[in-house]
Design a protein around this motif. Structure first.
Motif, mmCIF file in Angstrom:
data_model
loop_
_atom_site.group_PDB
_atom_site.id
_atom_site.type_symbol
_atom_site.label_atom_id
_atom_site.label_comp_id
_atom_site.label_asym_id
_atom_site.label_seq_id
_atom_site.Cartn_x
_atom_site.Cartn_y
_atom_site.Cartn_z
ATOM 1 N N HIS A 130 0.815 -1.220 0.000
ATOM 2 C CA HIS A 130 0.000 0.000 0.000
ATOM 3 C C HIS A 130 0.848 1.269 0.000
ATOM 4 O O HIS A 130 0.310 2.364 0.219
ATOM 5 C CB HIS A 130 -0.969 -0.014 1.184
ATOM 6 N N ASP A 131 2.139 1.148 -0.246
ATOM 7 C CA ASP A 131 2.988 2.344 -0.296
ATOM 8 C C ASP A 131 2.585 3.252 -1.454
ATOM 9 O O ASP A 131 2.194 2.800 -2.533
ATOM 10 C CB ASP A 131 4.470 1.960 -0.457
ATOM 11 N N THR A 132 2.717 4.539 -1.194
ATOM 12 C CA THR A 132 2.525 5.594 -2.192
ATOM 13 C C THR A 132 3.765 6.479 -2.130
ATOM 14 O O THR A 132 4.641 6.277 -1.280
ATOM 15 C CB THR A 132 1.285 6.437 -1.860
ATOM 16 N N TRP A 133 3.822 7.487 -3.004
ATOM 17 C CA TRP A 133 4.924 8.446 -2.901
ATOM 18 C C TRP A 133 4.958 9.040 -1.497
ATOM 19 O O TRP A 133 6.026 9.202 -0.898
ATOM 20 C CB TRP A 133 4.782 9.556 -3.940
ATOM 21 N N ARG A 159 5.964 -4.115 -7.261
ATOM 22 C CA ARG A 159 5.188 -2.881 -7.442
ATOM 23 C C ARG A 159 4.263 -2.730 -6.250
ATOM 24 O O ARG A 159 4.211 -3.605 -5.395
ATOM 25 C CB ARG A 159 4.396 -2.940 -8.744
ATOM 26 N N THR A 160 3.542 -1.638 -6.170
ATOM 27 C CA THR A 160 2.520 -1.471 -5.132
ATOM 28 C C THR A 160 1.191 -1.253 -5.839
ATOM 29 O O THR A 160 1.133 -1.199 -7.073
ATOM 30 C CB THR A 160 2.820 -0.260 -4.222
ATOM 31 N N TYR A 161 0.136 -1.099 -5.074
ATOM 32 C CA TYR A 161 -1.163 -0.815 -5.687
ATOM 33 C C TYR A 161 -1.156 0.548 -6.377
ATOM 34 O O TYR A 161 -1.888 0.758 -7.334
ATOM 35 C CB TYR A 161 -2.278 -0.878 -4.642
ATOM 36 N N ALA A 162 -0.297 1.459 -5.910
ATOM 37 C CA ALA A 162 -0.275 2.821 -6.446
ATOM 38 C C ALA A 162 0.927 3.115 -7.337
ATOM 39 O O ALA A 162 0.900 4.081 -8.098
ATOM 40 C CB ALA A 162 -0.301 3.826 -5.289
ATOM 41 N N LEU A 163 1.995 2.322 -7.244
ATOM 42 C CA LEU A 163 3.250 2.654 -7.918
ATOM 43 C C LEU A 163 3.767 1.478 -8.730
ATOM 44 O O LEU A 163 3.631 0.322 -8.328
ATOM 45 C CB LEU A 163 4.312 3.041 -6.887
ATOM 46 N N GLU A 164 4.399 1.791 -9.834
ATOM 47 C CA GLU A 164 5.077 0.775 -10.637
ATOM 48 C C GLU A 164 6.406 0.415 -9.977
ATOM 49 O O GLU A 164 6.943 1.177 -9.173
ATOM 50 C CB GLU A 164 5.326 1.313 -12.055
ATOM 51 N N ASP A 182 9.056 3.058 -10.125
ATOM 52 C CA ASP A 182 8.890 4.162 -9.175
ATOM 53 C C ASP A 182 9.501 3.799 -7.824
ATOM 54 O O ASP A 182 10.123 4.631 -7.164
ATOM 55 C CB ASP A 182 7.408 4.491 -8.986
#
Length: 186
Positions: free
Chosen positions: A65-68, A129-134, A137
């Motif tokens: 679930h990581d995002t920037w 990858r994450t749900y939000a990021l490739e 990234d």
């Protein structure tokens, strides 16, 4: 372990003195219970430092679930803690791990024939990858965070004060190497 806050530094000093490990630092692995006094949790690094225990911290970027923003929060924590040593990894779906099974169930890319793609510092590395990021990234942020942390003047000053100029020179030589990543070549 006593919850008396005043006892914590002396308990840690005794732990460090009774350690069978030798050298300039000791490794202490601890699980902090959820009900541990908040003051102790918030000041554990301070207590360890006061007891003469050098801290090695591990940071993982790219969990599901990581995002920037969450990766930046992790980097901010690393900068705040300013541990004597840090390992910075990308979450990688290694065969047999729960992350591998998750990636497989989600249909995310998994290395097939090129095991160098699992190598954390390898040119071919492909993290999870994450749900939000490739994946690209995640590796880009990890490599950025590595340099931000190890080139930070506050960190280098602490290393100089504790371990001397040779240690700082070693870190500067290490950070002069910029990893090449196939995944970032576009």
């Amino acid at each position: 372990l006593s919850q008396n806050i005043d006892d914590i530094p002396s308990l840690l000093v005794n732990l460090n003195k009774s350690s069978e490990l030798t050298g300039d630092s000791s490794n202490v692995y601890a699980i902090i219970p959820e009900n541990l006094h908040p003051y102790i949790k918030d000041n554990l690094l301070y207590f360890l430092t006061q007891a003469g225990i050098n801290v090695g911290a591990n940071y993982i970027f790219g969990l599901g679930h990581d995002t920037w923003n969450t990766m930046q929060e992790t980097l901010n924590l690393a900068l705040e803690l300013n541990a004597e040593n840090s390992n910075i990894y990308c979450a990688t779906a290694l065969p047999g791990s729960p992350l591998y099974l998750k990636a497989k169930n989600e249909g995310w890319y998994l290395p097939q024939d090129n095991y160098a793609e699992y190598g954390f510092l390898s040119y071919d590395h492909i993290p999870s990858r994450t749900y939000a990021l490739e994946a690209k990234d995640v590796v880009k942020f990890r490599d950025y965070a590595f340099h931000v942390l190890f080139e930070n003047p506050r960190f280098l000053n602490m290393i100089h004060n504790k371990f001397g100029p040779k240690a700082v020179d070693n870190i500067k030589r290490m950070t002069s190497i910029k990893l090449k990543r196939k995944i970032l070549e576009d």
